[in-house]
Design a protein around this motif. Structure first.
Motif, mmCIF file in Angstrom:
data_model
loop_
_atom_site.group_PDB
_atom_site.id
_atom_site.type_symbol
_atom_site.label_atom_id
_atom_site.label_comp_id
_atom_site.label_asym_id
_atom_site.label_seq_id
_atom_site.Cartn_x
_atom_site.Cartn_y
_atom_site.Cartn_z
ATOM 1 N N TYR A 6 38.191 43.460 46.324
ATOM 2 C CA TYR A 6 37.632 42.157 46.669
ATOM 3 C C TYR A 6 38.532 41.472 47.692
ATOM 4 N N ILE A 7 37.925 40.628 48.521
ATOM 5 C CA ILE A 7 38.689 39.734 49.392
ATOM 6 C C ILE A 7 38.373 38.316 48.946
ATOM 7 N N LEU A 8 39.384 37.594 48.471
ATOM 8 C CA LEU A 8 39.194 36.255 47.935
ATOM 9 C C LEU A 8 39.154 35.209 49.057
ATOM 10 N N LYS A 9 38.741 33.999 48.724
ATOM 11 C CA LYS A 9 38.592 32.940 49.721
ATOM 12 C C LYS A 9 39.892 32.663 50.461
ATOM 13 N N SER A 10 40.996 32.833 49.787
ATOM 14 C CA SER A 10 42.308 32.575 50.395
ATOM 15 C C SER A 10 42.701 33.655 51.401
ATOM 16 N N GLY A 11 42.001 34.791 51.373
ATOM 17 C CA GLY A 11 42.382 35.922 52.210
ATOM 18 C C GLY A 11 43.153 36.975 51.448
ATOM 19 N N ILE A 12 43.613 36.646 50.243
ATOM 20 C CA ILE A 12 44.287 37.621 49.386
ATOM 21 C C ILE A 12 43.297 38.714 49.004
ATOM 22 N N ARG A 13 43.761 39.949 49.020
ATOM 23 C CA ARG A 13 42.932 41.061 48.586
ATOM 24 C C ARG A 13 43.267 41.430 47.141
ATOM 25 N N LEU A 14 42.254 41.880 46.431
ATOM 26 C CA LEU A 14 42.397 42.210 45.019
ATOM 27 C C LEU A 14 41.905 43.624 44.785
ATOM 28 N N LEU A 15 42.718 44.415 44.107
ATOM 29 C CA LEU A 15 42.369 45.789 43.752
ATOM 30 C C LEU A 15 42.343 45.912 42.237
ATOM 31 N N HIS A 16 41.216 46.379 41.698
ATOM 32 C CA HIS A 16 41.092 46.583 40.260
ATOM 33 C C HIS A 16 40.704 48.030 40.003
ATOM 34 N N VAL A 17 41.460 48.668 39.133
ATOM 35 C CA VAL A 17 41.155 50.036 38.732
ATOM 36 C C VAL A 17 40.969 50.046 37.229
ATOM 37 N N LYS A 18 39.764 50.354 36.791
ATOM 38 C CA LYS A 18 39.492 50.411 35.353
ATOM 39 C C LYS A 18 39.951 51.757 34.818
ATOM 40 N N ALA A 19 40.851 51.712 33.850
ATOM 41 C CA ALA A 19 41.405 52.941 33.271
ATOM 42 C C ALA A 19 41.622 52.725 31.777
ATOM 43 N N VAL A 20 41.124 53.636 30.986
ATOM 44 C CA VAL A 20 41.233 53.533 29.535
ATOM 45 C C VAL A 20 42.673 53.789 29.103
ATOM 46 N N GLY A 21 43.160 52.985 28.164
ATOM 47 C CA GLY A 21 44.510 53.168 27.655
ATOM 48 C C GLY A 21 45.097 51.850 27.198
ATOM 49 N N PHE A 186 46.999 41.964 45.495
ATOM 50 C CA PHE A 186 47.298 41.972 44.065
ATOM 51 C C PHE A 186 46.488 43.083 43.425
ATOM 52 N N PHE A 187 47.102 43.778 42.469
ATOM 53 C CA PHE A 187 46.394 44.897 41.838
ATOM 54 C C PHE A 187 46.536 44.841 40.322
ATOM 55 N N VAL A 188 45.512 45.337 39.640
ATOM 56 C CA VAL A 188 45.512 45.466 38.186
ATOM 57 C C VAL A 188 44.898 46.811 37.849
ATOM 58 N N MET A 189 45.570 47.563 37.002
ATOM 59 C CA MET A 189 45.046 48.833 36.502
ATOM 60 C C MET A 189 45.086 48.789 34.985
#
Length: 406
Positions: A6-21, A186-189
Protein backbone atom coordinates in the motif's frame (compact mmCIF):
# COMPACT_ATOMS: atom_id res chain seq x y z
CA UNK A 1 2.64 -16.29 1.22
CA UNK A 2 0.02 -13.57 0.78
CA UNK A 3 1.82 -10.29 0.00
CA UNK A 4 0.07 -6.91 0.10
CA UNK A 5 1.49 -3.45 -0.56
CA UNK A 6 0.00 0.00 0.00
CA UNK A 7 0.99 3.64 -0.45
CA UNK A 8 -0.47 5.75 2.36
CA UNK A 9 -1.58 9.39 2.12
CA UNK A 10 1.66 10.54 3.71
CA UNK A 11 3.70 8.80 1.00
CA UNK A 12 4.89 6.08 3.37
CA UNK A 13 4.77 2.64 1.81
CA UNK A 14 3.42 -0.36 3.69
CA UNK A 15 4.29 -4.01 3.11
CA UNK A 16 2.20 -6.76 4.70
CA UNK A 17 3.01 -10.44 4.41
CA UNK A 18 0.48 -12.83 5.89
CA UNK A 19 2.28 -15.83 7.37
CA UNK A 20 0.95 -18.41 9.80
CA UNK A 21 2.86 -18.74 13.06
CA UNK A 22 3.21 -17.40 16.58
CA UNK A 23 6.20 -15.18 15.76
CA UNK A 24 5.81 -11.93 13.84
CA UNK A 25 8.17 -9.29 12.45
CA UNK A 26 7.67 -5.56 12.22
CA UNK A 27 10.05 -2.87 11.09
CA UNK A 28 11.03 -0.09 8.74
CA UNK A 29 13.49 0.22 5.88
CA UNK A 30 14.62 3.77 5.19
CA UNK A 31 16.29 4.70 1.92
CA UNK A 32 19.13 6.45 3.75
CA UNK A 33 22.72 5.34 4.08
CA UNK A 34 26.32 6.39 3.74
CA UNK A 35 25.87 7.72 0.21
CA UNK A 36 23.34 10.29 1.47
CA UNK A 37 25.92 12.02 3.65
CA UNK A 38 27.57 15.31 2.78
CA UNK A 39 31.38 15.44 3.16
CA UNK A 40 30.89 17.04 6.60
CA UNK A 41 28.47 14.29 7.67
CA UNK A 42 30.61 11.16 7.37
CA UNK A 43 29.12 8.59 9.77
CA UNK A 44 25.83 10.43 10.34
CA UNK A 45 23.60 7.72 8.81
CA UNK A 46 25.02 5.11 11.17
CA UNK A 47 24.92 7.48 14.14
CA UNK A 48 21.23 8.24 13.46
CA UNK A 49 20.54 4.50 13.56
CA UNK A 50 22.06 4.40 17.04
CA UNK A 51 20.10 7.46 18.12
CA UNK A 52 16.76 5.96 17.08
CA UNK A 53 17.03 3.85 20.24
CA UNK A 54 17.76 6.82 22.51
CA UNK A 55 14.35 8.37 23.01
CA UNK A 56 11.18 9.69 21.40
CA UNK A 57 8.59 12.12 22.71
CA UNK A 58 6.73 9.12 24.19
CA UNK A 59 9.53 6.77 25.25
CA UNK A 60 12.89 7.23 26.97
CA UNK A 61 15.84 5.09 25.90
CA UNK A 62 15.21 2.71 28.82
CA UNK A 63 11.54 2.45 27.89
CA UNK A 64 12.43 1.64 24.29
CA UNK A 65 14.49 -1.29 25.54
CA UNK A 66 11.84 -2.51 27.95
CA UNK A 67 8.87 -2.10 25.57
CA UNK A 68 10.02 -5.15 23.61
CA UNK A 69 12.07 -7.05 26.15
CA UNK A 70 9.22 -7.02 28.68
CA UNK A 71 7.19 -9.16 26.28
CA UNK A 72 10.13 -11.30 25.17
CA UNK A 73 10.67 -9.49 21.86
CA UNK A 74 13.97 -8.62 20.24
CA UNK A 75 14.91 -5.40 18.45
CA UNK A 76 17.71 -4.88 15.99
CA UNK A 77 18.98 -2.35 13.48
CA UNK A 78 21.73 -1.86 10.94
CA UNK A 79 23.00 0.67 8.41
CA UNK A 80 24.31 0.02 4.89
CA UNK A 81 25.64 2.25 2.13
CA UNK A 82 22.06 2.91 0.95
CA UNK A 83 19.59 1.85 3.70
CA UNK A 84 18.88 1.98 7.40
CA UNK A 85 16.81 -0.86 8.88
CA UNK A 86 15.05 -1.04 12.25
CA UNK A 87 12.98 -4.11 13.11
CA UNK A 88 11.67 -6.39 15.84
CA UNK A 89 10.73 -10.05 16.26
CA UNK A 90 7.96 -10.71 18.76
CA UNK A 91 5.02 -12.89 19.72
CA UNK A 92 2.22 -12.04 17.30
CA UNK A 93 -0.19 -10.90 20.07
CA UNK A 94 2.00 -7.81 20.68
CA UNK A 95 1.67 -6.26 17.22
CA UNK A 96 0.16 -2.94 18.34
CA UNK A 97 2.92 -2.40 20.91
CA UNK A 98 5.65 -3.17 18.40
CA UNK A 99 4.25 -1.16 15.49
CA UNK A 100 3.75 1.88 17.70
CA UNK A 101 7.29 1.64 19.07
CA UNK A 102 9.06 1.18 15.72
CA UNK A 103 7.09 3.96 14.05
CA UNK A 104 7.84 6.33 16.96
CA UNK A 105 11.53 5.52 16.78
CA UNK A 106 11.71 6.18 13.04
CA UNK A 107 9.49 9.27 12.87
CA UNK A 108 9.78 10.91 16.29
CA UNK A 109 13.30 10.45 17.65
CA UNK A 110 14.39 13.45 19.74
CA UNK A 111 18.21 13.31 19.49
CA UNK A 112 18.85 14.47 23.03
CA UNK A 113 22.23 16.25 23.23
CA UNK A 114 23.48 14.26 26.21
CA UNK A 115 22.57 10.93 24.62
CA UNK A 116 24.12 12.09 21.37
CA UNK A 117 27.47 12.69 23.06
CA UNK A 118 27.38 9.29 24.79
CA UNK A 119 26.40 7.44 21.63
CA UNK A 120 29.09 9.20 19.62
CA UNK A 121 31.66 7.78 22.03
CA UNK A 122 30.16 4.32 21.52
CA UNK A 123 30.56 4.68 17.75
CA UNK A 124 34.15 5.88 18.15
CA UNK A 125 34.88 2.72 20.14
CA UNK A 126 33.21 0.73 17.36
CA UNK A 127 35.56 2.38 14.86
CA UNK A 128 38.60 1.39 16.96
CA UNK A 129 37.42 -2.22 17.05
CA UNK A 130 36.82 -2.19 13.31
CA UNK A 131 40.28 -0.80 12.53
CA UNK A 132 41.79 -3.76 14.39
CA UNK A 133 40.09 -6.19 11.97
CA UNK A 134 41.94 -6.06 8.62
CA UNK A 135 39.62 -8.61 6.98
CA UNK A 136 36.71 -6.16 7.43
CA UNK A 137 38.69 -2.97 6.89
CA UNK A 138 40.04 -4.05 3.52
CA UNK A 139 36.54 -4.52 2.08
CA UNK A 140 35.59 -0.89 2.80
CA UNK A 141 38.96 0.33 1.55
CA UNK A 142 38.32 -1.59 -1.66
CA UNK A 143 34.94 0.08 -2.19
CA UNK A 144 36.61 3.42 -1.61
CA UNK A 145 38.90 2.61 -4.53
CA UNK A 146 36.26 1.52 -7.03
CA UNK A 147 33.88 4.37 -6.07
CA UNK A 148 36.66 6.89 -5.56
CA UNK A 149 35.40 10.35 -4.61
CA UNK A 150 31.78 9.27 -4.16
CA UNK A 151 30.00 8.92 -0.78
CA UNK A 152 29.19 5.31 -1.75
CA UNK A 153 32.85 4.49 -1.17
CA UNK A 154 32.95 5.82 2.38
CA UNK A 155 33.22 3.69 5.49
CA UNK A 156 29.76 3.23 7.06
CA UNK A 157 31.06 3.92 10.58
CA UNK A 158 32.29 7.33 9.52
CA UNK A 159 35.16 9.68 10.15
CA UNK A 160 36.47 10.32 13.68
CA UNK A 161 36.99 14.05 13.18
CA UNK A 162 33.52 14.55 11.72
CA UNK A 163 31.84 12.57 14.48
CA UNK A 164 33.66 14.43 17.26
CA UNK A 165 32.23 17.71 15.96
CA UNK A 166 28.63 16.46 15.61
CA UNK A 167 25.85 18.49 17.23
CA UNK A 168 22.14 18.00 17.70
CA UNK A 169 21.43 20.71 15.14
CA UNK A 170 23.57 19.07 12.47
CA UNK A 171 22.33 15.52 13.06
CA UNK A 172 18.73 16.77 12.99
CA UNK A 173 19.38 18.51 9.67
CA UNK A 174 20.61 15.21 8.21
CA UNK A 175 17.67 13.29 9.72
CA UNK A 176 15.02 15.70 8.40
CA UNK A 177 16.62 15.84 4.96
CA UNK A 178 16.82 12.08 4.51
CA UNK A 179 14.01 10.49 6.57
CA UNK A 180 11.15 11.78 4.41
CA UNK A 181 7.93 9.71 4.19
CA UNK A 182 8.41 8.89 0.50
CA UNK A 183 11.70 7.12 1.37
CA UNK A 184 10.30 4.81 4.08
CA UNK A 185 8.74 1.35 3.94
CA UNK A 186 7.10 -0.07 7.06
CA UNK A 187 6.62 -3.83 7.01
CA UNK A 188 4.72 -6.44 9.02
CA UNK A 189 4.98 -10.20 8.61
CA UNK A 190 2.65 -12.35 10.67
CA UNK A 191 -0.72 -14.02 10.98
CA UNK A 192 -2.82 -10.87 10.49
CA UNK A 193 -5.47 -9.83 8.01
CA UNK A 194 -4.50 -7.14 5.49
CA UNK A 195 -7.27 -4.88 6.80
CA UNK A 196 -5.92 -4.98 10.33
CA UNK A 197 -2.48 -3.91 9.19
CA UNK A 198 -3.82 -1.18 6.93
CA UNK A 199 -6.08 0.18 9.70
CA UNK A 200 -3.20 0.14 12.17
CA UNK A 201 -0.92 2.05 9.79
CA UNK A 202 -3.54 4.60 8.75
CA UNK A 203 -4.37 5.34 12.38
CA UNK A 204 -0.70 5.64 13.35
CA UNK A 205 0.23 7.92 10.43
CA UNK A 206 -2.94 10.00 10.40
CA UNK A 207 -2.01 13.64 10.15
CA UNK A 208 1.55 12.97 8.94
CA UNK A 209 2.23 15.48 6.18
CA UNK A 210 3.50 14.17 2.83
CA UNK A 211 7.07 15.18 2.12
CA UNK A 212 9.36 14.13 -0.68
CA UNK A 213 13.12 14.06 -0.77
CA UNK A 214 14.47 17.33 -2.18
CA UNK A 215 17.86 16.10 -3.39
CA UNK A 216 19.28 13.42 -5.66
CA UNK A 217 22.24 11.24 -4.85
CA UNK A 218 25.59 12.16 -6.33
CA UNK A 219 26.29 10.35 -9.59
CA UNK A 220 29.29 8.06 -9.81
CA UNK A 221 32.36 9.26 -11.66
CA UNK A 222 33.70 7.06 -14.48
CA UNK A 223 35.56 4.01 -13.22
CA UNK A 224 39.35 3.80 -13.37
CA UNK A 225 41.04 0.60 -12.11
CA UNK A 226 43.52 1.13 -9.29
CA UNK A 227 46.32 -0.87 -7.69
CA UNK A 228 47.18 -0.17 -4.09
CA UNK A 229 49.36 -1.74 -1.41
CA UNK A 230 49.00 -0.70 2.24
CA UNK A 231 51.49 -1.53 4.99
CA UNK A 232 49.55 -3.04 7.90
CA UNK A 233 52.21 -5.44 9.27
CA UNK A 234 49.67 -8.24 9.42
CA UNK A 235 50.58 -11.90 9.93
CA UNK A 236 49.40 -12.71 6.41
CA UNK A 237 48.54 -10.83 3.24
CA UNK A 238 44.92 -9.69 2.97
CA UNK A 239 44.05 -9.31 -0.69
CA UNK A 240 41.00 -8.07 -2.62
CA UNK A 241 40.54 -7.82 -6.36
CA UNK A 242 37.43 -6.84 -8.29
CA UNK A 243 35.46 -4.42 -10.39
CA UNK A 244 32.24 -2.45 -10.54
CA UNK A 245 29.36 -4.64 -11.59
CA UNK A 246 25.61 -4.65 -12.31
CA UNK A 247 23.09 -2.70 -10.24
CA UNK A 248 19.92 -4.29 -8.86
CA UNK A 249 17.98 -2.53 -11.63
CA UNK A 250 19.82 -4.38 -14.41
CA UNK A 251 18.50 -7.66 -15.76
CA UNK A 252 22.07 -9.02 -16.01
CA UNK A 253 22.26 -9.19 -12.22
CA UNK A 254 20.59 -12.61 -12.16
CA UNK A 255 23.11 -13.94 -14.65
CA UNK A 256 25.91 -12.50 -12.57
CA UNK A 257 24.47 -13.90 -9.33
CA UNK A 258 24.70 -17.34 -10.96
CA UNK A 259 28.19 -16.66 -12.32
CA UNK A 260 29.44 -15.47 -8.94
CA UNK A 261 27.90 -18.58 -7.35
CA UNK A 262 29.85 -20.77 -9.78
CA UNK A 263 33.09 -18.88 -9.17
CA UNK A 264 33.18 -18.48 -5.41
CA UNK A 265 29.77 -19.04 -3.92
CA UNK A 266 28.44 -20.79 -0.87
CA UNK A 267 29.37 -24.37 -1.81
CA UNK A 268 32.76 -26.04 -1.33
CA UNK A 269 32.66 -27.19 -4.95
CA UNK A 270 32.90 -23.62 -6.28
CA UNK A 271 35.83 -22.92 -8.60
CA UNK A 272 37.95 -20.80 -6.26
CA UNK A 273 37.66 -23.14 -3.28
CA UNK A 274 38.49 -26.19 -5.35
CA UNK A 275 41.47 -24.64 -7.18
CA UNK A 276 43.02 -22.71 -4.29
CA UNK A 277 42.19 -24.70 -1.17
CA UNK A 278 41.23 -28.26 -2.03
CA UNK A 279 43.71 -28.78 -4.88
CA UNK A 280 46.65 -26.57 -3.88
CA UNK A 281 46.20 -25.89 -0.15
CA UNK A 282 47.19 -22.27 -0.68
CA UNK A 283 44.50 -20.51 1.35
CA UNK A 284 42.27 -21.17 4.31
CA UNK A 285 39.47 -18.90 3.15
CA UNK A 286 38.57 -17.45 -0.25
CA UNK A 287 35.26 -16.05 -1.41
CA UNK A 288 33.72 -14.14 -4.27
CA UNK A 289 31.24 -11.42 -3.28
CA UNK A 290 28.61 -9.51 -5.25
CA UNK A 291 26.74 -6.53 -3.79
CA UNK A 292 24.13 -4.55 -5.73
CA UNK A 293 23.33 -0.87 -5.33
CA UNK A 294 20.81 1.44 -7.01
CA UNK A 295 23.05 2.36 -9.93
CA UNK A 296 26.08 0.07 -9.70
CA UNK A 297 27.42 -3.10 -8.13
CA UNK A 298 30.55 -4.30 -6.38
CA UNK A 299 32.12 -7.62 -7.32
CA UNK A 300 35.26 -8.77 -5.56
CA UNK A 301 37.35 -11.76 -4.53
CA UNK A 302 38.76 -11.72 -1.01
CA UNK A 303 41.44 -14.01 0.45
CA UNK A 304 44.18 -14.21 3.03
CA UNK A 305 47.40 -16.17 2.47
CA UNK A 306 51.11 -16.33 3.29
CA UNK A 307 53.21 -13.56 1.76
CA UNK A 308 55.24 -15.89 -0.44
CA UNK A 309 52.14 -17.56 -1.91
CA UNK A 310 50.26 -14.50 -3.16
CA UNK A 311 51.75 -14.39 -6.68
CA UNK A 312 50.93 -18.05 -7.24
CA UNK A 313 47.42 -17.55 -5.84
CA UNK A 314 46.68 -14.57 -8.11
CA UNK A 315 48.04 -16.42 -11.14
CA UNK A 316 45.55 -19.21 -10.49
CA UNK A 317 42.68 -16.74 -10.01
CA UNK A 318 43.40 -14.94 -13.28
CA UNK A 319 43.66 -18.30 -15.02
CA UNK A 320 40.23 -19.38 -13.73
CA UNK A 321 38.68 -16.04 -14.67
CA UNK A 322 40.23 -16.40 -18.12
CA UNK A 323 38.59 -19.80 -18.62
CA UNK A 324 35.17 -18.34 -17.83
CA UNK A 325 35.76 -15.56 -20.36
CA UNK A 326 37.21 -17.73 -23.12
CA UNK A 327 34.60 -20.47 -23.42
CA UNK A 328 31.05 -21.24 -22.27
CA UNK A 329 30.65 -23.58 -19.33
CA UNK A 330 29.18 -26.99 -20.11
CA UNK A 331 25.45 -27.60 -19.98
CA UNK A 332 26.03 -30.06 -17.13
CA UNK A 333 27.92 -27.43 -15.10
CA UNK A 334 25.20 -24.88 -15.80
CA UNK A 335 22.41 -27.21 -14.75
CA UNK A 336 24.18 -28.16 -11.51
CA UNK A 337 24.88 -24.49 -10.71
CA UNK A 338 21.21 -23.60 -11.15
CA UNK A 339 20.11 -26.45 -8.89
CA UNK A 340 22.59 -25.41 -6.19
CA UNK A 341 21.73 -21.71 -6.36
CA UNK A 342 17.96 -22.23 -6.34
CA UNK A 343 18.32 -24.66 -3.44
CA UNK A 344 20.43 -22.11 -1.56
CA UNK A 345 17.84 -19.38 -2.15
CA UNK A 346 14.97 -21.66 -1.12
CA UNK A 347 16.69 -22.72 2.09
CA UNK A 348 17.55 -19.10 2.85
CA UNK A 349 13.93 -18.14 2.22
CA UNK A 350 12.89 -20.42 5.08
CA UNK A 351 14.59 -17.97 7.45
CA UNK A 352 11.65 -15.60 7.81
CA UNK A 353 13.63 -12.78 9.37
CA UNK A 354 16.15 -12.71 6.53
CA UNK A 355 13.42 -13.10 3.93
CA UNK A 356 11.23 -10.23 5.12
CA UNK A 357 14.22 -7.89 5.40
CA UNK A 358 15.27 -8.68 1.84
CA UNK A 359 11.70 -8.37 0.58
CA UNK A 360 11.17 -5.00 2.27
CA UNK A 361 14.41 -3.72 0.75
CA UNK A 362 13.29 -4.93 -2.67
CA UNK A 363 9.95 -3.13 -2.33
CA UNK A 364 11.71 0.05 -1.22
CA UNK A 365 14.09 0.01 -4.17
CA UNK A 366 11.89 -1.27 -6.99
CA UNK A 367 8.31 -0.55 -5.92
CA UNK A 368 7.31 -4.21 -6.22
CA UNK A 369 7.99 -7.65 -4.78
CA UNK A 370 9.13 -10.46 -7.05
CA UNK A 371 7.39 -13.76 -6.55
CA UNK A 372 9.49 -16.87 -6.05
CA UNK A 373 8.51 -18.29 -9.42
CA UNK A 374 9.73 -15.09 -11.15
CA UNK A 375 13.18 -15.42 -9.61
CA UNK A 376 13.34 -19.11 -10.52
CA UNK A 377 12.30 -18.35 -14.09
CA UNK A 378 14.98 -15.65 -14.49
CA UNK A 379 17.71 -17.92 -13.15
CA UNK A 380 16.57 -20.94 -15.17
CA UNK A 381 16.57 -18.82 -18.35
CA UNK A 382 20.29 -18.01 -18.04
CA UNK A 383 22.36 -19.61 -20.80
CA UNK A 384 26.04 -20.56 -20.96
CA UNK A 385 26.49 -17.74 -23.48
CA UNK A 386 24.99 -15.28 -20.98
CA UNK A 387 27.48 -16.46 -18.35
CA UNK A 388 30.39 -16.02 -20.74
CA UNK A 389 29.25 -12.55 -21.79
CA UNK A 390 29.03 -11.34 -18.18
CA UNK A 391 32.44 -12.84 -17.44
CA UNK A 392 33.93 -10.96 -20.40
CA UNK A 393 32.44 -7.68 -19.18
CA UNK A 394 33.32 -7.92 -15.47
CA UNK A 395 36.41 -10.18 -15.29
CA UNK A 396 38.49 -8.44 -17.99
CA UNK A 397 42.00 -8.04 -16.47
CA UNK A 398 42.29 -4.43 -17.60
CA UNK A 399 39.17 -3.60 -15.55
CA UNK A 400 40.37 -5.14 -12.27
CA UNK A 401 41.25 -3.11 -9.17
CA UNK A 402 43.51 -4.73 -6.58
CA UNK A 403 44.22 -3.91 -2.93
CA UNK A 404 46.78 -5.56 -0.63
CA UNK A 405 47.28 -5.24 3.11
CA UNK A 406 50.83 -6.41 3.86
Amino acid sequence: MNINTYILKSGIRLLHVKAVGDVAYCGAVINTGTRDELPTESGYAHLVEHMLFKGTSKFSSNQIISRMEDVGGEMNAYTTKEETVVYAAFMSRYLDRCFSLVSDMVLDSQFDERNLKKETEVVLEEIDSYIDNPAELIMDEFENLIYSGNPLGRNILGDRKTLRSVSRKRIMEFYKRTYTPDQIVFFVMGNYTPQRILNLAEKRFEGLEPKTRSYTREELAPYTPQFKEVRKHTRQVHFVMGNRSYSYAEKERFTFILLNHILGGEYMSCILNMSLREKEGLVYDVCSNYTTYADTGNWNIYLGCDYDKLNHVTDIIYSELGKLMERPISERELKLAKVRLLSYLTIGGENRESWILGTAKQYLNTGRVMEKHEVESLINSVTAADIQRCAEQIFAPERITTLKFV
